[in-house]
Design a protein around this motif. Structure first.
Motif, PDB file in Angstrom:
ATOM      1  N   ARG A  88      48.489  45.505 -74.423  1.00  0.00           N
ATOM      2  CA  ARG A  88      47.484  44.535 -74.867  1.00  0.00           C
ATOM      3  C   ARG A  88      48.162  43.256 -75.367  1.00  0.00           C
ATOM      4  NH1 ARG A  88      43.465  46.668 -79.281  1.00  0.00           N
ATOM      5  NH2 ARG A  88      43.570  48.411 -77.846  1.00  0.00           N
ATOM      6  N   ALA A  89      49.211  43.409 -76.174  1.00  0.00           N
ATOM      7  CA  ALA A  89      49.929  42.246 -76.699  1.00  0.00           C
ATOM      8  C   ALA A  89      50.574  41.447 -75.564  1.00  0.00           C
ATOM      9  CB  ALA A  89      50.985  42.694 -77.707  1.00  0.00           C
ATOM     10  N   SER A 109      50.413  41.584 -84.684  1.00  0.00           N
ATOM     11  CA  SER A 109      49.698  42.681 -85.343  1.00  0.00           C
ATOM     12  C   SER A 109      49.684  43.929 -84.459  1.00  0.00           C
ATOM     13  CB  SER A 109      48.274  42.244 -85.679  1.00  0.00           C
ATOM     14  OG  SER A 109      47.554  43.299 -86.238  1.00  0.00           O
ATOM     15  N   HIS A 110      49.375  43.751 -83.175  1.00  0.00           N
ATOM     16  CA  HIS A 110      49.384  44.891 -82.235  1.00  0.00           C
ATOM     17  C   HIS A 110      50.777  45.504 -82.150  1.00  0.00           C
ATOM     18  CE1 HIS A 110      45.340  44.135 -81.044  1.00  0.00           C
ATOM     19  NE2 HIS A 110      45.585  43.132 -80.227  1.00  0.00           N
ATOM     20  N   LEU A 111      51.787  44.652 -82.056  1.00  0.00           N
ATOM     21  CA  LEU A 111      53.149  45.146 -81.878  1.00  0.00           C
ATOM     22  C   LEU A 111      53.673  45.845 -83.125  1.00  0.00           C
ATOM     23  CD1 LEU A 111      54.379  42.079 -79.854  1.00  0.00           C
ATOM     24  CD2 LEU A 111      54.136  44.419 -78.977  1.00  0.00           C
ATOM     25  N   LYS A 112      53.337  45.330 -84.295  1.00  0.00           N
ATOM     26  CA  LYS A 112      53.728  46.019 -85.533  1.00  0.00           C
ATOM     27  C   LYS A 112      53.065  47.395 -85.606  1.00  0.00           C
ATOM     28  CE  LYS A 112      54.798  42.294 -88.766  1.00  0.00           C
ATOM     29  NZ  LYS A 112      54.344  41.643 -90.017  1.00  0.00           N
ATOM     30  N   VAL A 126      61.162  44.930 -78.736  1.00  0.00           N
ATOM     31  CA  VAL A 126      61.581  43.783 -77.923  1.00  0.00           C
ATOM     32  C   VAL A 126      60.471  42.748 -77.855  1.00  0.00           C
ATOM     33  CG1 VAL A 126      62.199  43.054 -75.584  1.00  0.00           C
ATOM     34  CG2 VAL A 126      63.279  45.088 -76.587  1.00  0.00           C
ATOM     35  N   TRP A 127      59.255  43.204 -77.588  1.00  0.00           N
ATOM     36  CA  TRP A 127      58.145  42.254 -77.503  1.00  0.00           C
ATOM     37  C   TRP A 127      57.849  41.624 -78.860  1.00  0.00           C
ATOM     38  CZ3 TRP A 127      56.211  39.627 -73.687  1.00  0.00           C
ATOM     39  CH2 TRP A 127      56.508  40.049 -72.401  1.00  0.00           C
ATOM     40  N   LEU A 140      63.304  36.603 -88.112  1.00  0.00           N
ATOM     41  CA  LEU A 140      62.557  37.854 -87.901  1.00  0.00           C
ATOM     42  C   LEU A 140      62.796  38.404 -86.496  1.00  0.00           C
ATOM     43  CD1 LEU A 140      59.133  37.066 -89.628  1.00  0.00           C
ATOM     44  CD2 LEU A 140      60.778  38.833 -90.285  1.00  0.00           C
ATOM     45  N   ALA A 141      62.866  37.515 -85.520  1.00  0.00           N
ATOM     46  CA  ALA A 141      63.108  37.945 -84.147  1.00  0.00           C
ATOM     47  C   ALA A 141      64.446  38.665 -84.040  1.00  0.00           C
ATOM     48  CB  ALA A 141      63.065  36.745 -83.203  1.00  0.00           C
TER      49      ALA A 141
END
Length: 179
Positions: A88-89, A109-112, A126-127, A140-141
């Motif tokens: 989705r992200a 938010s989705h990835l976290k 990675v994403w 952060l990256a």
């Protein structure tokens, strides 16, 4: 035909990399015996490998409902849900020039959530790192990517991404200094 025969046919198809046909046999096995949690679980794995995550989630949830005491069913469900969030992200940000900051933050938010559901899912990290970089959140990256490199130090592709993120940081700092 007995459910076991359907399952054997499904496994033969998997060995031949014919996942669509394997799914057809798994679905027939489920129709013949809908209360078999293991078949739902195996069917879910095959849907997941075919990138049909919605159906993978449905069958994983059913396996967990039928046999909640099997930890591998719950772990698989978490992984599939994490994969769906990453998917989705990616759709929100991948190959788009017009992506908004709001969409980037939604993707984060989705990835976290994906990382929280499956802390070993490298793609989620990675994403997440790439989206942080798009927001010029380079520290952060890089720290996010360091986490996944610590989990998978043998993955040379992660080192390549790290170098790319460091280059983005250098470019960002140079641009900031010239402003």
């Amino acid at each position: 035909m007995k459910p076991e025969s359907y399952i054997q046919k499904a496994y033969r198809c998997i060995l031949q990399n014919d996942f669509d046909e394997a799914l057809r046999w798994f679905e027939q096995a489920i129709a013949a015996n809908p209360g078999d949690a293991e078949v739902h679980y195996r069917c879910s794995i095959t849907y997941g490998r075919s990138n049909k995550l919605g159906m993978a989630i449905i069958h994983a949830e059913e396996a967990v409902r039928l046999q909640p005491d099997k930890p591998e069913y719950g772990l698989h469900l978490q992984h599939i849900k994490a994969a769906e969030l990453v998917q989705r992200a990616r759709k929100m940000v991948e190959n788009r020039k017009d992506v908004t900051k709001t969409e980037l933050y939604q993707a984060i938010s989705h990835l976290k959530s994906a990382v929280a559901m499956d802390p070993l899912y490298a793609q989620a990290y990675v994403w997440l790192a790439l989206v942080y970089s798009e927001l010029d959140e380079h520290a952060l990256a890089i720290s996010t990517l360091k986490e996944v490199i610590a989990l998978y130090p043998q993955e040379s592709g992660l080192q390549y991404i790290m170098e790319e993120l460091k280059q983005r940081l250098r470019s960002y700092l140079q641009d900031s200094a010239s402003d």
